[in-house]
Design a protein around this motif. Structure first.
Motif: not given
Length: 302
Positions: A196-209
């Motif tokens: 889930d680090h990278l895939y071609p759809s919606w990436l859900l950021a749990g911690n932006l930094k």
């Protein structure tokens, strides 16, 4: 997790995704199955779940001595290890890319479970020696799923190399979606399994930094020629979720813009699962979601 939408029902046939092919011998056996197999190389197979609403993909690595599944699939009823056994009879283990429900559905079918060894996961080990992951971590309520305590056969440290016999993969710690997110890098064949680090759809950021730091590190490890495969498909669930180097650069650049306040967000909500969030478009079907709050009131992040 990827774009959260409701399933439209089970498909009755196995689907093919050009240029990837399902084994001809397996097509009849897997008719009406939740799974479809795409052979990527002689040692790497993508096992997709095109009828599941998050369009998951798990990956099977087959070495000369051992086989390793990267993620256990989302399906709780059909046995993903039975699919793996149509491909190999080597001793089989599984390493979750992270501890979310849609990557643990088939965990109970594996006799050998690997787990990344970091402070976040270490706290789940109890006196009985089993790992007890709480629901607020794996978020199983969304799929009416309970993850029972499980035995870990091998703990793997970040940067540790897993040798399957003639096939080696390095475990990369890539926090950002979750604290325990990992990817697998096969340097010899220049392949990154990104979870889930990278895939071609919606990436859900749990911690932006953390996410931005992980992306910077990933871009230093891979090259424009690296084959990158993620854990969720885009709008076409029959296509193996491959990523290009330029797309990853674009995601990194957009996250930097978000972090510095230079990106414009759209409000997004989903009546089933997401009460509110901010969505940032990257390109095509790729977007980044931040400030996510689920319909049950829980916020997503750490």
């Amino acid at each position: 997790m990827r774009k959260l939408i409701k399933s439209l029902g089970l498909l009755s046939v196995v689907m093919l995704a050009a240029p990837f092919l399902v084994h001809a011998a397996e097509a009849n056996e897997m008719d009406e199955s939740a799974f479809v197999v795409h052979k990527l190389t002689e040692f790497l197979y993508a096992i997709g779940e095109p009828t599941y609403y998050q369009r998951n993909y798990s990956y099977l690595l087959v070495g000369e001595k051992q086989a390793l599944m990267f993620d256990a699939g989302a399906n709780q009823k059909e046995d993903i290890t039975a699919v793996a056994r149509t491909i190999t009879d080597k001793p089989l283990s599984v390493l979750p890319s992270h501890l979310h429900f849609d990557h643990l559905g088939g965990l109970h079918n594996f006799q050998s479970v690997y787990l990344v060894d970091i402070p976040f996961t270490q706290k789940f080990k109890r006196e009985d020696g089993l790992y007890h992951v709480p629901e607020p971590v794996y978020l199983g309520n969304f799929d009416h799923m309970v993850v029972p305590p499980f035995k870990v056969a091998r703990l793997v440290k970040p940067e540790e190399v897993i040798d399957l016999g003639g096939l080696k993969v390095r475990v990369l710690s890539v926090p950002g979606h979750t604290q325990d997110e990992v990817a697998l890098f096969d340097e010899a064949h220049d392949i990154l399994l990104a979870g889930d680090h990278l895939y071609p759809s919606w990436l859900l950021a749990g911690n932006l930094k953390d996410y931005l730091s992980s992306l910077d590190r990933t871009l230093k490890i891979i090259s424009p020629k690296t084959a990158v495969y993620g854990a969720h498909a885009d709008e076409d669930p029959t296509r193996v979720p491959a990523m290009t180097y330029d797309q990853i650069v674009a995601i990194r650049d957009k996250m930097l813009q978000i972090q510095t306040g230079r990106a414009k967000a759209e409000s997004f909500s989903d009546p089933e699962l997401i009460r509110s969030s901010e969505l940032y478009k990257v390109e095509n079907d790729i977007s980044i979601l931040t400030k996510i709050r689920f319909t049950d009131g829980r916020g997503f992040g750490y």
